[in-house]
Design a protein around this motif. Sequence first.
Motif, mmCIF file in Angstrom:
data_model
loop_
_atom_site.group_PDB
_atom_site.id
_atom_site.type_symbol
_atom_site.label_atom_id
_atom_site.label_comp_id
_atom_site.label_asym_id
_atom_site.label_seq_id
_atom_site.Cartn_x
_atom_site.Cartn_y
_atom_site.Cartn_z
ATOM 1 N N LEU A 83 3.529 -24.141 -89.752
ATOM 2 C CA LEU A 83 3.422 -24.532 -88.339
ATOM 3 C C LEU A 83 1.936 -24.553 -87.998
ATOM 4 O O LEU A 83 1.400 -23.634 -87.379
ATOM 5 C CB LEU A 83 4.196 -23.546 -87.464
ATOM 6 C CG LEU A 83 4.190 -23.754 -85.948
ATOM 7 C CD1 LEU A 83 4.545 -25.170 -85.552
ATOM 8 C CD2 LEU A 83 5.146 -22.783 -85.263
ATOM 9 N N HIS A 84 1.271 -25.605 -88.493
ATOM 10 C CA HIS A 84 -0.161 -25.745 -88.208
ATOM 11 C C HIS A 84 -0.297 -26.061 -86.730
ATOM 12 O O HIS A 84 0.185 -27.092 -86.258
ATOM 13 C CB HIS A 84 -0.766 -26.854 -89.069
ATOM 14 C CG HIS A 84 -0.615 -26.600 -90.547
ATOM 15 N ND1 HIS A 84 -1.146 -25.486 -91.160
ATOM 16 C CD2 HIS A 84 0.014 -27.293 -91.522
ATOM 17 C CE1 HIS A 84 -0.862 -25.516 -92.461
ATOM 18 N NE2 HIS A 84 -0.149 -26.603 -92.700
ATOM 19 N N MET A 85 -0.969 -25.167 -86.005
ATOM 20 C CA MET A 85 -0.975 -25.241 -84.550
ATOM 21 C C MET A 85 -1.972 -26.284 -84.031
ATOM 22 O O MET A 85 -2.755 -26.853 -84.789
ATOM 23 C CB MET A 85 -1.340 -23.879 -83.963
ATOM 24 C CG MET A 85 -0.350 -22.783 -84.261
ATOM 25 S SD MET A 85 1.218 -22.990 -83.397
ATOM 26 C CE MET A 85 0.727 -22.738 -81.698
ATOM 27 N N ALA A 86 -1.905 -26.480 -82.740
ATOM 28 C CA ALA A 86 -2.897 -27.296 -82.036
ATOM 29 C C ALA A 86 -3.634 -26.380 -81.077
ATOM 30 O O ALA A 86 -3.182 -25.282 -80.786
ATOM 31 C CB ALA A 86 -2.207 -28.419 -81.276
ATOM 32 N N GLY A 87 -4.774 -26.834 -80.588
ATOM 33 C CA GLY A 87 -5.548 -25.995 -79.696
ATOM 34 C C GLY A 87 -5.331 -26.300 -78.225
ATOM 35 O O GLY A 87 -5.445 -25.433 -77.373
ATOM 36 N N GLN A 88 -5.012 -27.548 -77.917
ATOM 37 C CA GLN A 88 -4.973 -27.978 -76.521
ATOM 38 C C GLN A 88 -3.572 -28.467 -76.147
ATOM 39 O O GLN A 88 -2.752 -28.757 -77.016
ATOM 40 C CB GLN A 88 -5.987 -29.102 -76.317
ATOM 41 C CG GLN A 88 -7.411 -28.685 -76.623
ATOM 42 C CD GLN A 88 -8.377 -29.832 -76.402
ATOM 43 O OE1 GLN A 88 -8.675 -30.202 -75.293
ATOM 44 N NE2 GLN A 88 -8.877 -30.407 -77.490
ATOM 45 N N CYS A 96 2.412 -26.694 -68.150
ATOM 46 C CA CYS A 96 1.090 -26.068 -68.121
ATOM 47 C C CYS A 96 0.077 -26.922 -68.890
ATOM 48 O O CYS A 96 0.380 -27.445 -69.964
ATOM 49 C CB CYS A 96 1.160 -24.655 -68.712
ATOM 50 S SG CYS A 96 -0.451 -23.854 -68.758
ATOM 51 N N ASN A 97 -1.112 -27.026 -68.338
ATOM 52 C CA ASN A 97 -2.137 -27.908 -68.897
ATOM 53 C C ASN A 97 -3.254 -27.125 -69.596
ATOM 54 O O ASN A 97 -4.359 -27.607 -69.762
ATOM 55 C CB ASN A 97 -2.716 -28.770 -67.761
ATOM 56 C CG ASN A 97 -3.541 -29.938 -68.246
ATOM 57 O OD1 ASN A 97 -4.554 -30.278 -67.694
ATOM 58 N ND2 ASN A 97 -3.114 -30.558 -69.331
ATOM 59 N N ILE A 98 -2.952 -25.901 -70.011
ATOM 60 C CA ILE A 98 -4.013 -25.131 -70.675
ATOM 61 C C ILE A 98 -3.815 -25.140 -72.192
ATOM 62 O O ILE A 98 -4.214 -26.092 -72.835
ATOM 63 C CB ILE A 98 -4.101 -23.712 -70.073
ATOM 64 C CG1 ILE A 98 -4.466 -23.793 -68.587
ATOM 65 C CG2 ILE A 98 -5.130 -22.874 -70.806
ATOM 66 C CD1 ILE A 98 -5.900 -24.169 -68.273
ATOM 67 N N CYS A 99 -3.197 -24.165 -72.777
ATOM 68 C CA CYS A 99 -3.195 -24.110 -74.250
ATOM 69 C C CYS A 99 -2.117 -25.008 -74.848
ATOM 70 O O CYS A 99 -1.472 -25.771 -74.152
ATOM 71 C CB CYS A 99 -3.060 -22.668 -74.721
ATOM 72 S SG CYS A 99 -1.385 -22.029 -74.599
ATOM 73 N N SER A 100 -1.897 -24.904 -76.142
ATOM 74 C CA SER A 100 -1.011 -25.851 -76.828
ATOM 75 C C SER A 100 0.448 -25.413 -76.864
ATOM 76 O O SER A 100 1.271 -26.095 -77.465
ATOM 77 C CB SER A 100 -1.498 -26.043 -78.257
ATOM 78 O OG SER A 100 -1.318 -24.842 -78.996
#
Lengths: 827, 146
Positions: A345-350, A26-30
Motif C-alpha cells: 500500500l504505497h501511500m500518497a502524500g496529498q 477533507c482537503n489535507i492529507c491523503s
Amino acid sequence: MSWIDSRIDLNIYSQGEINQWIYSTCNICSIGCGCYIAVKDNKIVGIKGNSEHPINRGRLDPKGENQWYANNSPDRLLLPLKRDTNGELVETTWDDAFTILVNQAKRALKNYGPNGVAIYSTGQATLETYYTIAKIGRAGLRSHLLDANTRLCTATTEWGLLESFGSDGVPACYQDIDVTETLFLIGHNPAETGTVLFERIMERKKRTGKPFMIVVDPRKTLTAKEANCHLQLLPGTNVALLNGLIHLIIKNNDINKSFIKQHTIHFNQLVEAVQEWTPEKTAKETGIPVKQLELAAEQLGKTPSLVTTTLQGTYQSADATTTTVDVNNLHLIRGLIGRPGCGPLHMAGQPSSSANRTVGGVGSYPGNRNPNNPQHVKEIAQLWNVPISHLEVGPEKGIEEILHLMEEENIGLFWNIQTNPMVSLPNRKRAKKAFEKTFVVVQDPFLTETTEVADLVLPPAMWGEKDGTMENADRTINLLKKAIDPPANVLPDFDILLEFARRMDFRDRDNNPLISYTTPKECFEEWKRVSKGRPSDMSGITYEKLEKYNGLQWPVNEEHPLGTPRLYTDLNFHTTVDAAQSYGKDLFNGRERVKEEYEALNANGKAILYPTIYLPPIERPSEEYPLWLTTGRLVWHWHTRTKTGRSPALQMVAPEGYVEINPIDADRLDLLPGEVVRLISARGWIEVPTRIVDTVQPGLVFVPFHYGSWEAHQAANEITVDFTDPLSKQPTFKQSACRIEKRRKKIKITSEENLISVAKNYNLTVNEIARANKMTPPFRSDIGQEIEIPLSKVNVTIPPYMPYRKVERYPHFKQAKFPVTKIDLQD
Amino acid sequence: MNHLILHLKKIEQLIQLILVQGYTNKNSLEIMYFSLLREEQKILNRLMKMNLDSLDAKKKLKVLLSILYRDDEAAEPLFRAWLRSSIWSPSSCPTVIERDFRKSMFREIQHELKETVPYVQQIFDQEQSRYIIPALLRTTNQRLSY
C-alpha cells in the motif's frame, strides 16, 4: 472490520445556529476522510467528520479540523495582481490578467515551441482540474512539460508500481490494514502525517493486539514508539535493509514457490542479487543488530498476511523507487498480494495527488496509458478528437528537469497552480534563480514566497468553494460539494483553465472548442469515457453514487459497480506489452526501456521481480559537514503553512521552525535546549532553535520543512540537496549533510559581575551558562574570564497529537525529555 | 546514412574520452551515468557495425537508436547532478579541469545527438521518429504560432 464505532470530530466557531451542513471531503492529507462543512450566511464556519464514511467514521485530523479558517482569512487575494514596471505587484482586472496570460502563452509558443510552456500544479486540487490541465497542456499547448508538487510526494509510488505490476494503482487498501496480521511501515509516520489512519490501526491494536507492527525509520517517531519492532536504520539504507531481509526470507525458505513460478518472472536474478546481503553485511550497512534483523525477517517470512506501507521516508530517500520495488519483491516472493490483508500500500502524500497521476495532469497519460505506445496515444487523440501529432510522446519530465530548462532560458511561461515551490523545492535558492529567468504565473489564494517571483498572480477559489472529486491514497474517489460561493472576483481553478482555453481558441479536429464541458460534473462525465476499459476505469461512477456510498475505489464499472477495494485478486498483472502503462525503466540508472526490451522480458501478465542494487546516498556527512540532515513534517502543519499557518490553533501550537538534535551531539557541542543555532550546508544556512531529543539518532538532525519565509531564515530547503531519484525524479529531501555553528557572543566577567548577575542580564540560568561553557561545579566566575552567551534562546514545545493516548491530559513530551542538565528538571 | 554514421562516430569518440578518464569520485551519480555511457558505447559500436542491407536492418536501427537516445536522456540529469555534487563536496571532488572537461564532452555529445535528428527523421517518418527521438531533442527548434 474498520472502526468499532463512530466519533464525530467537530470544530465550529459560530454565533447562533448554522444554516446548513454541506457534504465534502477533507482537503489535507491523503487519507480521504469524509466530512461536512458548516455554513452560515454564505460563510464557512466549521467542519465535522462524516460518521457514515467508512474511512474515518467521523474522525478528523487536527489540520483537517482547522483547515476552514484559511477560507475566512482577511489576507486572501481578491483580485489578480500583475507586476508593474517598478517591480511591484499591483491589482488588476481578470480581463487584463487573462490578456496578459494568453499573450504570454502565445509568445512562449512562438519563441520556444510547444515545450516552452510548463504547468506545475498540485496534489490538493480536484480530479476535474487535473484532467483539464492534462487536456489543455497536451492537446492545446502541445507541451509535455506538465508536472506538480506530487513529484515531491508520490511520484515514486507511480514508478514502483509501473516497474513491478505494469500499471499505477496501489494493490492493497485500508480494509486490508484492518485484517492483516503484520503491518510493515517503511519511512511512514502516520501518527503525524495521517492521524486518522493511525488511530484506526491503533484502535484495533489496542483491542486485539494486532497487527504486529514493524516500523522502519531512522527517527523514533510517534509511530515507531507504538511498534512491536522498530528498525532504526542509518539514513539512506532502505535498500540495504530490504535486501538483507529478503536474503533471510529466501534462506529460511519462507517463500511461496508455486506463486513465484506461476505469477512472477526473474526470481533467479533476485536470489543472485541478495546473496551478498548476509545479516552481518546488512547490519554493518544499516546499523541494525543482526538479532533484530533476524526477528524481523522471521515475522515477515512467517506471517500469513502482510500489508506494507511506504511514504516520504522511502520516496524522498536515496534509492527511492528501488525501495518500493523491493517491497513489491517481498510481497511477491511470499505470495502476499491480491487477497484480504495482503499487499503493498504505497501511500500518497496529498489529498488528491493520486488523481493527478491517474488523469494525466502530471505528464502521465490519462487513464494509465503508455506515452510510448502508439496505440495508447492514438486512443487519446481519438477521444479528444485531435491530430495524433499534437500529442507529445514520451515519459513525463520532473520539476528538476523543468527547472533546468528554465535555467537555460528555454521556458517562456511557467504556470504555477496552487503550490508554493519557493518553500517546498529542495535547494530553493537555485529554484529561485531559475524562476527569475522566465515569466511566472502563480495561482494562489494568498501571497506566498512564490508570488515574490511571480509576474502575474491569479486568486483561485479554495476548498468548500467549488465542486469536484478527489482520489485518496487507496484509490477511493470522494466527492466535494461546493458549500459557499467564492469571494467576488475569485474563480475556481477549473474556471480559470476553461477561460484560458477559450481565449487561446483551442480547437479539435472539427473546429469545435477543444474543451466543450462547462462544469466539473460534465468534465467528470468526459473523463469517465476516457477511463473506460482502463485500469482506473471510473465509468460506473456518478457524483450521486459517490455521496450515497461515501466514496468508491476504482475501478468502478459494469463488472464492479460499487468499486474494487483490492487489485490483482485474479493475479493477472498489467504487464503485457499492449496493456502496460510503461515499458519501464532500468532500475539502476533510470534509462527508459524500449518496447522491444519490454517484449523480451516476456512478463505477459506476470509480475516482474527485480534484482535491487543498493547505492548509498550521494551526499554524506564529511569532515566539513559532519551531520546527517533530514527534513519532514509536523502533525500540526501542512506543507508550507499557506493554510494551516492561518489557523490560530495550529499556528499557536507550532509557530516556528527548529532543529532536533540528539542529546549526545548537543552535549558535545554544549548546546542548550532552545538555543538558536546556525545550520550550514554547502547550499546555504538557516537559524533555528534546538530541541534536544532522542527521537533523532546521534549524528542526525531533523528540521521540519514547513517554515519558509524569505526573511526568517528557517527554511529547511535553503540547505537541502536537489538530487532526484533516477526513475521517479523525486527529490532526495531526506539525506543531506550539514554542520551546526553556535550563535554566541563572548563577554569578559568584570569586577562588578558574577555568574548569577550575568545569567540574569541575559535571561539565562546559571546552569545554562555553565552548560554552554562546559563548566563543572563549583561554578566560578573569575574576573577577566571569558564566557560565551547564546545570542538567542526560544522555548520550543511541540505537543504530539494522539487522542487515544489521552495526551491532552498526560503530555509525555517536554523540550528535552532527558535530564541533560539541571534546568531540564526545573519544570 | 553516412552523415548519421559520422555523427555517431563522433559521439563514440567523445564518450570514450570520458570513460578513459575513469571515475573521479565514484559517488552514486558517477556510477550511474558511467553505466549509461558504457551502454551508449556498446550501442554505438553495434550501430556502426550494422549491416544496413539486411532485411531487418531498419527495425534493428530503430531499437538501437531509441536506446541510444534514452541513454543520453537518463545520463544528462545525472551528470548535471554530479556536477553540483562535485562542487558541494570539495574534499572528494574532481578538479575544476576534470569537471570542465566532462562538461564540454557532454555538451558536444548533446550537440552531436541533435545533429543526428534530421537524418533519423529521414530514415523513419515523422510519426515513427517521435517514438525514437526524445521530445526535447526533437522539438527544440519547433516554434508554434497561435
